[in-house]
Design an enzyme around this catalytic site. Structure first.
Site, short mmCIF file in Angstrom:
data_model
loop_
_atom_site.label_atom_id
_atom_site.label_comp_id
_atom_site.label_asym_id
_atom_site.label_seq_id
_atom_site.Cartn_x
_atom_site.Cartn_y
_atom_site.Cartn_z
N SER A 276 1.01 -1.67 0.28
CA SER A 276 -0.06 0.30 0.13
C SER A 276 1.11 1.10 0.12
CB SER A 276 -1.38 -0.17 0.97
OG SER A 276 -1.34 1.05 2.01
N LYS A 282 0.98 -3.28 5.08
CA LYS A 282 -0.19 -4.32 4.20
C LYS A 282 0.48 -4.77 2.66
CE LYS A 282 -4.13 -3.73 3.45
NZ LYS A 282 -5.05 -3.12 3.03
N GLU A 289 -7.08 -10.92 -6.70
CA GLU A 289 -8.00 -9.64 -6.87
C GLU A 289 -8.52 -9.32 -8.05
OE1 GLU A 289 -8.56 -6.52 -4.31
OE2 GLU A 289 -6.18 -7.17 -3.16
#
Ligand code: ARG
Length: 481
Positions: A276, A282, A289
């Site tokens: 991130s 993160k 995804e």
């Protein structure tokens, strides 16, 4: 001057050129176009439609054009509309007016159909192979997890414990159907449309079988009007792809869930995750995804082509030029998804302890208590009721079934005896499902063996066909003539 310019008194409006041209995307099929032309002209020579010396000039010219394109020495031109006319123009520039004889007995309508058949049969084979590689990665992982117990879910609620290997093999089964669907569709891709002309066949005494042999097609379109109007073979590819993407998307959804901190069942390798820009901690499963997200475009491509075809009168209509971009996009999307998922599965780490711990902290052995009572003679419906009461009592007392004393058990049913603890133990629970298709280790081993055999068959199928249909291996068609 346009190749079809004779009938026109004015140059085409620039916007029309831009609007109708397909060269920006169909140049992807330049190899197919040249191979198709090589076979066509060789056939024209063999049938005595063109003299051999001209055939030889055209073959040499086409090969020169091929080399020039490979070396990046040409620019495809919008003014020449599509890949077919661009290459024909290049040929004529290369060898002079004799190049204009190539299009004898042929139309762009059967030519474009041929290019797409050639393109798709090679790409589909590659997608089949990539799907098999993913099957193999999943199967190898499964065989390392024949004692890894995890919760099986329905409604995303804990249902019954299963082996992790068993869960993975479910995806191998899905992929097997995908592969078989693609192979089935491939049979209809591998049919030759060339020789159909614009729509009605040709006045020249062509030999379509000869062309089919040279280009390794297993059959020939019987009706020429159908040959130039048919895009079913692309629809079938797109629809098999849509279902394949649905399966990949479900797998990816599970990878996303499993790698969340809440589940913590697996960890994806760093090489396949991203970070991130703001939150330093993160590690995001972006690839999974995106595969899930890209399923949308693959479905869209199917719907787009189905809609283009709906209500089209026979035979060729320019609408059909819209068949290409979605096909290319689906090929690219599947290629990307399959190529990434395979190493992602290979490199993911599995938290066996965590998975196992979860099944000791739930009621996923409740069905087994009911089955236990059934073996003691109670009708299943009553057993279900008894266990439901026991579960409710446990929830109230904040414990699980295996925490109950024998006395507490017997308060729910006098049929329960000391052997209940063994019956509800997680190993017993999993291995008790020792029926064909079940999650018992022995059954999963059988499933693995069955799919390894299926993968072997896929491999043989690829070996038997791929060498023949790879476009590069066809580039010498017609040369011996
Ligand atoms: N670029 C065209 C297509 O992709 C090729 C066929 C053109 N045929 C025609 N009659 N205009 O469909």
């Amino acid at each position: 001057m346009k190749l079809w310019g004779g009938r026109f008194t004015k140059p085409t409006n620039q916007l029309v050129d831009e609007y109708t041209a397909s060269i920006s995307f169909d140049q992807k099929m330049w190899r197919q176009d040249i191979v198709g032309s090589l076979a066509h002209v060789a056939m024209l020579g063999k049938c005595g439609i063109l003299p051999m010396d001209e055939v030889k000039q055209i073959i040499a010219g086409l090969k020169k054009v091929k080399e020039k394109i490979e070396r990046g020495q040409v620019t495809f031109q919008l003014a020449h509309e599509d890949v077919h006319m661009n290459i024909e123009k290049m040929l004529i520039e290369e060898i002079g007016p004799v190049g204009g004889k190539l299009h004898t007995g042929r139309s762009r309508n059967d030519q474009v159909a041929l290019d797409m058949h050639l393109y798709l049969r090679e790409q589909m084979m590659e997608i089949i192979q990539l799907s098999m590689y993913l099957q193999r990665a999943l199967t190898d992982k499964a065989s390392q997890h024949l004692d890894t117990v995890m919760p099986g879910y329905t409604h995303l609620q804990r249902a019954q414990p299963v082996l992790f290997g068993y869960h993975l093999m479910a995806y191998v089964s899905m992929l097997q159907r995908d592969i078989e669907r693609l192979q089935e569709a491939w049979r209809r891709v591998n049919v030759l449309p060339l020789g159909a002309g614009a729509l009605a066949g040709t006045t020249f005494p062509i030999d379509r079988e000869f062309v089919a042999d040279m280009l390794q097609f297993d059959g020939i379109y019987i009706n020429s009007m159908d040959a130039v109007s048919d895009r079913d073979f692309i629809v079938e590819f797109l629809s098999s792809s849509a279902l394949l993407m649905a399966h990949l998307s479900r797998l990816c959804e599970e990878l996303v869930i499993w790698s969340s901190q809440e589940f913590a069942f697996i960890e994806l390798d760093d090489a396949f995750c991203t970070g991130s820009s703001i939150m330093p901690q993160k590690k995001n499963p972006d690839v999974a995804e995106l595969v899930r997200g890209k399923t949308g475009r693959v479905y869209g491509n199917l719907f787009s082509l189905l809609t283009v075809l709906k209500g089209l009168p026979l035979a060729y209509n320019k609408d059909m030029q819209e068949d290409k971009e979605g096909m290319f996009d689906t090929v690219k999307t599947l290629h990307g998804a399959l190529s990434l998922l395979t190493p992602m599965i290979e490199t993911m780490t599995v938290n066996k302890q965590r998975m196992r711990q979860t099944v000791t902290e739930d009621f996923s052995n409740a069905t087994d208590l009911a089955d236990y009572l059934v073996t003691k003679g109670l009708p299943f419906r009553q057993a279900h009721e008894v266990v439901g009461k026991a579960v409710l009592a446990c929830i109230e007392q904040k414990k699980y079934l295996l925490d109950l004393t024998l006395e507490e058990f017997q308060a729910f049913s006098p049929l329960i005896e000391g052997d209940v603890y063994q019956a509800l133990d997680v190993e017993t629970v999993v291995n008790a499902r020792n029926v064909m298709g079940g999650t018992a280790r022995q059954q999963v081993e059988k499933q693995i063996a069955a799919y390894r055999e299926a993968m072997g068959k896929t491999e043989t199928w690829i070996a038997e066909h791929s060498q023949k249909v790879m476009i590069e291996s066809l580039i010498d068609v017609g040369s011996p003539l």
